[in-house]
Design a protein around this motif. Sequence first.
Motif, PDB file in Angstrom:
ATOM      1  N   LEU A 215     -29.898 -18.007   5.064  1.00  0.00           N
ATOM      2  CA  LEU A 215     -28.875 -18.343   6.050  1.00  0.00           C
ATOM      3  C   LEU A 215     -28.853 -17.402   7.242  1.00  0.00           C
TER       4      LEU A 215
ATOM      5  N   VAL B  24     -21.333 -16.316   6.864  1.00  0.00           N
ATOM      6  CA  VAL B  24     -20.797 -16.226   5.502  1.00  0.00           C
ATOM      7  C   VAL B  24     -21.630 -15.287   4.646  1.00  0.00           C
TER       8      VAL B  24
ATOM      9  N   VAL C 190     -27.986 -18.558  10.721  1.00  0.00           N
ATOM     10  CA  VAL C 190     -27.363 -19.871  10.554  1.00  0.00           C
ATOM     11  C   VAL C 190     -25.873 -19.733  10.249  1.00  0.00           C
ATOM     12  N   SER C 191     -25.519 -18.684   9.488  1.00  0.00           N
ATOM     13  CA  SER C 191     -24.148 -18.533   9.020  1.00  0.00           C
ATOM     14  C   SER C 191     -23.722 -17.074   9.023  1.00  0.00           C
TER      15      SER C 191
ATOM     16  N   ALA D 249     -30.591 -24.249   7.289  1.00  0.00           N
ATOM     17  CA  ALA D 249     -31.138 -23.033   6.670  1.00  0.00           C
ATOM     18  C   ALA D 249     -32.513 -23.318   6.085  1.00  0.00           C
TER      19      ALA D 249
ATOM     20  N   TRP E  36     -25.761 -27.096   4.389  1.00  0.00           N
ATOM     21  CA  TRP E  36     -26.425 -25.989   5.079  1.00  0.00           C
ATOM     22  C   TRP E  36     -27.868 -26.372   5.422  1.00  0.00           C
TER      23      TRP E  36
END
Length: 114
Positions: free
Chosen positions: A27, A33, A30-31, A107, A104
């Motif tokens: 990720l 988190v 991309v994120s 990713a 997602w």
Amino acid sequence: MTEANLAELAAAAASDKKARDIVILDLEGVSLVADHFVICSANSTTQVQAIADNIEERLEEAGITLLRKEGYREARWILMDYGACVAHIFVEEDRRYYSLERLWGDAKSYSYQE
């Protein structure tokens, strides 16, 4: 230990307890988190808990502290937060329903192979 190594260690621990369809999502970029998700399936809630217990034990042995664990009692979807890496252990039908890999989809992903 790098974040990628952490994800591989969690995937290996899941594999030890016969988790199915183990996927690692990268990720990064991309994120916010996490840098990696480890996603796997189990046949039953008992197996979901056994996989989670083994991941926690193996990562603790490596000196990695679990920050948060959610869903253990119901054991249909256990989320284990290690900061840069989050492990998701599902019973099969819940994994299909939530479809994190599709959510997602931007990713990079790869299947874990021992």
